[in-house]
Design an enzyme around this catalytic site. Structure first.
Site, mmCIF file in Angstrom:
data_model
loop_
_atom_site.group_PDB
_atom_site.id
_atom_site.type_symbol
_atom_site.label_atom_id
_atom_site.label_comp_id
_atom_site.label_asym_id
_atom_site.label_seq_id
_atom_site.Cartn_x
_atom_site.Cartn_y
_atom_site.Cartn_z
ATOM 1 N N ASP A 13 0.821 -1.224 0.000
ATOM 2 C CA ASP A 13 0.000 0.000 0.000
ATOM 3 C C ASP A 13 0.849 1.265 0.000
ATOM 4 O O ASP A 13 0.415 2.312 0.495
ATOM 5 C CB ASP A 13 -0.949 0.027 1.209
ATOM 6 C CG ASP A 13 -1.842 -1.197 1.276
ATOM 7 O OD1 ASP A 13 -2.470 -1.511 0.258
ATOM 8 O OD2 ASP A 13 -1.898 -1.835 2.353
ATOM 9 N N LYS A 16 2.391 2.028 -5.189
ATOM 10 C CA LYS A 16 3.054 1.461 -6.370
ATOM 11 C C LYS A 16 2.295 1.786 -7.649
ATOM 12 O O LYS A 16 2.891 1.975 -8.702
ATOM 13 C CB LYS A 16 3.196 -0.050 -6.204
ATOM 14 C CG LYS A 16 4.142 -0.466 -5.080
ATOM 15 C CD LYS A 16 4.247 -1.964 -4.942
ATOM 16 C CE LYS A 16 2.983 -2.595 -4.436
ATOM 17 N NZ LYS A 16 2.637 -2.223 -3.048
ATOM 18 N N GLY A 40 -3.855 -4.433 -4.323
ATOM 19 C CA GLY A 40 -4.705 -3.338 -4.768
ATOM 20 C C GLY A 40 -3.891 -2.110 -5.088
ATOM 21 O O GLY A 40 -3.099 -1.650 -4.265
ATOM 22 N N HIS A 41 -4.029 -1.598 -6.304
ATOM 23 C CA HIS A 41 -3.318 -0.388 -6.713
ATOM 24 C C HIS A 41 -4.340 0.683 -7.080
ATOM 25 O O HIS A 41 -5.265 0.416 -7.847
ATOM 26 C CB HIS A 41 -2.429 -0.658 -7.932
ATOM 27 C CG HIS A 41 -1.302 -1.605 -7.652
ATOM 28 N ND1 HIS A 41 -0.598 -2.248 -8.644
ATOM 29 C CD2 HIS A 41 -0.754 -2.007 -6.490
ATOM 30 C CE1 HIS A 41 0.331 -3.005 -8.098
ATOM 31 N NE2 HIS A 41 0.255 -2.877 -6.795
ATOM 32 N N GLN A 223 1.782 -6.190 -3.105
ATOM 33 C CA GLN A 223 2.132 -6.227 -1.678
ATOM 34 C C GLN A 223 3.442 -5.460 -1.409
ATOM 35 O O GLN A 223 3.656 -4.427 -2.006
ATOM 36 C CB GLN A 223 2.207 -7.668 -1.161
ATOM 37 C CG GLN A 223 0.870 -8.366 -1.074
ATOM 38 C CD GLN A 223 0.497 -9.054 -2.371
ATOM 39 O OE1 GLN A 223 1.339 -9.568 -3.090
ATOM 40 N NE2 GLN A 223 -0.778 -9.094 -2.673
#
Length: 427
Positions: A13, A16, A40-41, A223
């Site tokens: 988080d 990225k 999740g991006h 991650q």
């Protein structure tokens, strides 16, 4: 032309997606090399916000070919839903390539993940419940289903039967759950075959040929370093290798092809899920970081645990990844604090420790040793160069750079694509 790895240098988080998107217009391929839809991006383009889970962030950059590598585990329904959502918003997804060797998250993997986590009770790890861990376990146990298996019904049926021979015993006798029918799983998986077919490719060949042709390839980790199955805070980790070495195995590219490794580093620290977190805050400062930083998991929807910057972790990330650069994100969130604590070492059993302890026991007992740095109150969101930052913000960045062991080459001063100060080019 370079092959670059871009990865998280904390617990994930870190931003990225923003970093990958910034580079997306300058690279030819963006490759996800591990993880699944537990990542999740968030990418902000103009007034549009995109939440990506399986798809590489480069899918938002015209002219860039997004690739899902062999090291990723793929939930077909999630992938197709994500593609459909982007198409509805006018994003061209036709260039996506999906490795035929990537493993499929089956319905029984999701079931096993959820019932196992519930069974653990207080000992639970904090998984996303999306079947990621059980799918990687099947891969290692050599009973996994790969994308290419969707195109041979006989092989697919044999593999599902082999997997369910064991899993149904566990589900019925240990967890008191109903057995899962082989035919039902096979039928569901075959239903994805035609929809995925336009994207399936030999991505190892494609990427190596691209590098031989001097194309620019960016490998994007999900991650973060401290969630790596080998090098993270085990057992509170993910089931794959987000560290730089994972790019080689997860995409099929040799280490001699990689020229730069960029670590994404938040100006403070967060993590989602259970596990040790030395600088975690339980006071008003922690709540302020959560609120101002919008610290809610893109995939899980859970509030992120927040704490001050941890230089011990940053140094560790530099070492295990061979980082050449840092991209520091969310510096703007720290605006308004009169003083900002930075963790420079740990105290463990009365002793000062400046490197990450290898012992799980020691890390659980680590207490942060803070150094206070002067804060700033000026709005930095419009800064276009390092010189535009307030002196105290400049000093904060320089201090983090010195403590972390690699140069900070870019700074995020807001969520938008254009709210970035580029100090040194990554290309």
């Amino acid at each position: 032309m370079p092959a670059l790895v871009l990865l998280g240098a904390q617990w994930g988080d870190e931003g990225k997606g923003k970093a990958t998107d910034l580079l997306g217009g300058s690279v030819d391929y963006v490759v996800r090399y591990q993880g699944g839809n537990n990542a999740g991006h968030t990418v902000v383009v103009g007034d549009q916000k995109y939440a990506l889970h399986l798809l590489p962030s480069g899918i938002l950059s015209p002219g860039c070919t997004p690739v899902i590598g062999n090291g990723v585990v793929v939930d077909p329904s999630v992938l197709l839903s994500e593609l459909s959502g982007l198409n509805e918003r006018g994003v061209d997804t036709s260039k996506l390539l999906l490795s035929g060797n990537a493993h499929i998250i089956t319905p029984y993997n999701v079931t096993v993940d959820k019932v196992t986590e519930r069974f653990l009770g207080k000992r639970k790890i904090g998984t996303t419940g999306r079947g990621i861990g059980p799918t990687y376990a099947d891969k290692i146990n050599r009973v996994g289903i790969r994308v290419q298996d969707l195109y041979d019904e006989s092989i697919l049926t044999q593999k599902v039967e082999a997997a369910l021979d064991v899993k149904n015993q566990i589900l019925t006798k240990l967890y008191n759950r109903r057995a899962i029918a082989v035919d039902q799983v096979v039928e569901e998986l075959l239903g994805y075959a035609d929809k995925l077919a336009p994207y399936v490719a030999d991505t190892v060949l494609v990427l190596n040929q691209a590098l031989e042709e001097d194309k620019v390839v960016l490998f994007e980790g999900g991650q973060g370093t401290l969630l790596d199955i080998d090098h993270g805070t085990y057992p509170f980790v993910t089931s794959s290798n987000p560290t730089a070495g994972g790019a080689c195995t997860g995409a099929g590219v040799g280490p001699t092809k990689i020229s730069r490794v960029i670590g994404i580093l938040k100006a403070y620290t967060t993590r989602v899920g259970a596990g040790p977190f030395p600088t975690e805050l339980f006071d008003e400062d922690g709540e302020a970081l959560r609120r101002i930083g919008g610290e809610r998991g893109v995939t899980t929807g859970r509030d992120r645990r927040c704490g001050w910057f941890d230089a011990v972790i940053a140094r560790y990330a530099t070492r295990v990844n061979g980082l050449t650069d840092f991209f520091l994100t969310k510096l703007d969130v720290l605006t308004g604090w009169e003083q900002i604590p930075v963790c420079v070492a740990y105290e463990i059993d009365g002793k000062r420790v400046e490197e990450l302890p290898y012992s799980q026991t020691d890390f659980h007992h680590a207490k942060p040793v803070y150094e206070m740095l002067p804060g700033w109150s000026e709005d930095i969101s419009k800064a276009k160069s390092f010189a535009d930052l307030p002196k105290n913000a400049q000093s904060y960045v320089k201090a983090l750079e010195e403590m972390s062991g690699a140069p900070i080459s870019a700074i995020g001063v807001g969520p938008g694509r254009d709210e970035t100060i580029e100090i040194n080019s990554f290309l």
